[in-house]
Design an enzyme around this catalytic site. Sequence first.
Site, PDB file in Angstrom:
ATOM      1  N   HIS A  64       0.838  -1.202   0.000  1.00  0.00           N
ATOM      2  CA  HIS A  64       0.000   0.000   0.000  1.00  0.00           C
ATOM      3  C   HIS A  64       0.875   1.255   0.000  1.00  0.00           C
ATOM      4  CE1 HIS A  64      -3.597   2.389   1.553  1.00  0.00           C
ATOM      5  NE2 HIS A  64      -2.575   3.196   1.828  1.00  0.00           N
ATOM      6  N   GLU A  65       1.828   1.283   0.922  1.00  0.00           N
ATOM      7  CA  GLU A  65       2.703   2.452   1.013  1.00  0.00           C
ATOM      8  C   GLU A  65       3.634   2.543  -0.200  1.00  0.00           C
ATOM      9  OE1 GLU A  65       1.928   4.490   3.127  1.00  0.00           O
ATOM     10  OE2 GLU A  65       0.866   3.326   4.639  1.00  0.00           O
ATOM     11  N   HIS A  68       1.879   4.277  -3.061  1.00  0.00           N
ATOM     12  CA  HIS A  68       1.924   5.737  -2.914  1.00  0.00           C
ATOM     13  C   HIS A  68       3.276   6.271  -3.391  1.00  0.00           C
ATOM     14  CE1 HIS A  68      -1.848   6.327  -0.904  1.00  0.00           C
ATOM     15  NE2 HIS A  68      -1.509   5.701   0.205  1.00  0.00           N
TER      16      HIS A  68
END
Length: 263
Positions: A64-65, A68
């Site tokens: 998820h990170e 980004h």
Amino acid sequence: MSVTSIRGADRRGGSDRRVSPIFLGIVAVAAVSGWAVWTEYASDRGFAVFLFVVSAWVVSLCLHEYAHARSALHSGDISIGAKGYLTLNPLKYTHALLSIVLPVVFVIMGGIGLPGGAVFIERGRIRGRWRHSLISAAGPLVNVLFAVLLMLPFALGALDSWPTDFLAALAFLAMLQVTAAILNLLPVPGLDGYGIVEPWLSPATRRQVEPFAQFSLLAVFGVLWIPSVNVAFFDFIDHVMGWFDVPRDYTDYGYTLFRFWKN
């Protein structure tokens, strides 16, 4: 959770994009514990499910990170590499407590997918509102993809052939991904959903909303504690998972196995 904006010095040197051994170790734990659940090799089924769900959940948080960070890199923030975000090392996140520890604690305590923490993006390097929105959307889209992949076996008829404990673990893990995606996409300050719409708001509106960002996540979970809201929220989660024919009984059984210390 949100992608926090900062302005800082250009850190172009020493960028390391090799996958971290720490991340690979977590993946290995997920693979071995998943195998143990599948083969029923472990003497304590619940503990094996616990290890599988927690390690797979941490893998999804890291990705998820990473989503980004990778989106920000391709959108113009060349400082991302030097910050270590592209190594998938959870210890490189600016708020490791928010990114990893608290989400895992919330899973253990209440079986809900808490949005992760923040990676710091130097927004001043990025031009175009669509790029800013895409950076915020990239993380929740990873959770959506994870959820779909975890639920596909049910849609394809795995109930007739796959081990029950393994399917229950997949169902519970999928539920965590669905809750994380939905919560993250709420247009609430501090969450990715707000990050998606923020570039399209007027500067005056953004200034008025900014002070509330640090309290918004607590407010969301405070609202979820209201019994009627909690029931409606999880009914919606069940409805979404029903699109893939995931039985609620399997999700509940997965949660029961996961809490091995209660059995």
